[in-house]
Enzyme design. Structure first.
Site, PDB file in Angstrom:
ATOM      1  N   SER A 152     -46.089  76.764 120.960  1.00  0.00           N
ATOM      2  CA  SER A 152     -45.112  75.885 121.617  1.00  0.00           C
ATOM      3  C   SER A 152     -44.225  75.116 120.650  1.00  0.00           C
ATOM      4  O   SER A 152     -43.268  74.465 121.086  1.00  0.00           O
ATOM      5  CB  SER A 152     -45.829  74.896 122.547  1.00  0.00           C
ATOM      6  OG  SER A 152     -46.179  75.526 123.759  1.00  0.00           O
ATOM      7  N   LYS A 188     -40.544  75.572 120.922  1.00  0.00           N
ATOM      8  CA  LYS A 188     -39.672  74.749 121.778  1.00  0.00           C
ATOM      9  C   LYS A 188     -38.823  73.770 120.979  1.00  0.00           C
ATOM     10  O   LYS A 188     -37.857  73.221 121.521  1.00  0.00           O
ATOM     11  CB  LYS A 188     -40.521  74.003 122.809  1.00  0.00           C
ATOM     12  CG  LYS A 188     -41.224  74.913 123.816  1.00  0.00           C
ATOM     13  CD  LYS A 188     -42.009  74.100 124.829  1.00  0.00           C
ATOM     14  CE  LYS A 188     -42.605  74.974 125.925  1.00  0.00           C
ATOM     15  NZ  LYS A 188     -43.830  75.670 125.486  1.00  0.00           N
ATOM     16  N   SER A 223     -44.439  70.288 127.945  1.00  0.00           N
ATOM     17  CA  SER A 223     -44.429  71.598 127.292  1.00  0.00           C
ATOM     18  C   SER A 223     -44.327  72.712 128.321  1.00  0.00           C
ATOM     19  O   SER A 223     -44.916  73.791 128.162  1.00  0.00           O
ATOM     20  CB  SER A 223     -45.680  71.794 126.419  1.00  0.00           C
ATOM     21  OG  SER A 223     -45.493  72.848 125.504  1.00  0.00           O
TER      22      SER A 223
END
Length: 400
Positions: free
Chosen positions: A75, A78, A138
């Protein structure tokens, strides 16, 4: 030429200035953190596969281990997705109040993953809420919805992510999706993720207003930010957690602490911790060490002349050299008086010279050991002289 800067400009001990929060210059595409000197003190033992700690004001790497080892960014992907969304907002291609449609693909990406914002298929969601979903929760569904809204498709958005990575000069980062789910060839490194984070908070400091949110509720479901340092350390105001089976637990964190009225910001990226608790503890240890083990020395003010250099074939006989921003250096606590500097350049310098053109290097030593090299740029432009001036200088150069 060489000089002991304490006599040259007065030794000024100060904590670093965070240009991102004070309207200073953004990070150039070719900009890099300098590597730790051999004289850098050893960091504490960190229980993680890879980590890096960067000082944003001085452009110095304070600590690193396996920082160039390729890993799944999970993640932390991102961070780049967020950069492109804030870029689109800046350029007027998106508006925070604009509602984007939640596609079948976005909904499925969320439904099949552990991190989602529980978006409703075929609904429309404001960009502001999607940003909070991507950053705070997230949410993979929020991330894909934003990607489609910015670029028209996930594939086009991923192409933009990779182009931006190339613009940043990243050599080991390749994105296959915007949300960070494991995919063949989807890789980065702790160092390159820290560069993305540095660009994000420098170019778009308003992003920290989202990253510092402790929770966000959408569709009646409230979720906490997984970055637990937001509760533990008031100086931490971002950024992103991560997890995959391959990369284990990761955290990119940023911390700003004020000392004597001046702010200093650090960015850490840690990958391969054994648990959510461990990634928080180890990141906190790294940030605390970075803030506590160093002084920041201000060598020169913004646009202060470090030295002058002779110019040939120009309308001016010399050019002032310096930096457009204050020149700050991190040193181990108490060792500032041992700093010395010297300037090297490749002569002759021939006009035309553009303002901001790199023309020399400031070499900095600490207790006689190499510490950091800082490029010096022309503070003023020097246009070419007329034909007679160029011819005269050509003759003089031939006689040297």
């Amino acid at each position: 030429m060489s000089f002991f800067f304490a006599r040259r400009c007065g030794l000024t001990m100060a904590v670093g200035l965070l240009f991102a929060l004070s309207g200073g210059p953004s990070l150039a595409a070719e900009w890099r953190f300098s590597e730790p000197s051999a004289a850098m003190p050893a960091p504490p033992e960190i229980a993680a596969r890879a980590f890096v700690l960067q000082d944003l004001a001085t452009h110095q790497t304070l600590a690193a281990r396996n920082a160039d080892q390729r890993v799944e960014p999970a993640s932390l992907t991102k961070l780049m997705a967020a950069y492109l969304v804030f870029q689109a907002l800046r350029d007027g291609k998106l508006d925070l109040k604009q509602a984007l449609p939640v596609s079948e693909r976005a909904w499925k990406t969320g439904a099949s993953s552990a991190t989602r914002s529980f978006l409703v298929r075929d609904s429309r969601v404001p960009v502001d809420d999607l940003l909070k979903g991507m950053i705070v929760q997230s949410g993979n569904d929020a991330t894909v919805t934003l990607a489609e809204g910015v670029a028209g498709s996930v594939e086009a958005f991923v192409e933009r992510m990779n182009r931006q990575a190339q613009a940043f000069g990243l050599k080991n980062t390749v994105f296959r999706n915007p949300e960070g789910l494991a995919a063949p060839g989807h890789v980065s490194t702790a160092r390159e993720l820290s560069i993305i984070a540095a660009h994000l908070v420098t170019d778009f400091p308003q992003s920290l207003g989202y990253y510092s949110l402790k929770d966000f509720a959408y569709n009646g479901i409230k979720q906490p930010n997984r970055n637990v340092l937001l509760w533990r350390d008031p100086s931490v105001d971002g950024l992103q957690t991560s997890f995959t089976d391959s990369s284990a637990y990761g955290l990119a964190a940023t911390s700003r602490r004020d000392v004597a009225g001046a702010p200093r910001r650090l960015i850490s990226v840690l990958i391969g911790a054994t648990s959510p608790e461990s990634r928080a503890n180890e990141s906190q240890k790294l940030l605390n060490w970075g803030h506590g083990a160093f002084d920041v020395v201000k060598l020169f003010d913004a646009r202060q002349t470090v030295t002058t250099a002779p110019v040939w074939k120009g309308q001016s006989a010399d050019v002032r050299l310096g930096r457009p921003e204050p020149l700050l250096i991190v040193v181990p606590r108490g060792q500032g008086p041992t700093l010395k500097t010297s300037v090297t350049r490749q002569d002759p310098l021939l006009a035309p010279i553009a303002q901001g053109q790199k023309v020399a290097t400031l070499k900095i030593t600490l207790s006689g050991q190499p510490w950091q090299d800082v490029p010096l740029t022309a503070l003023d432009a020097v246009p070419s002289a007329g034909w007679w001036g160029r011819a005269w200088d050509a003759l003089r150069l031939g006689l040297k």
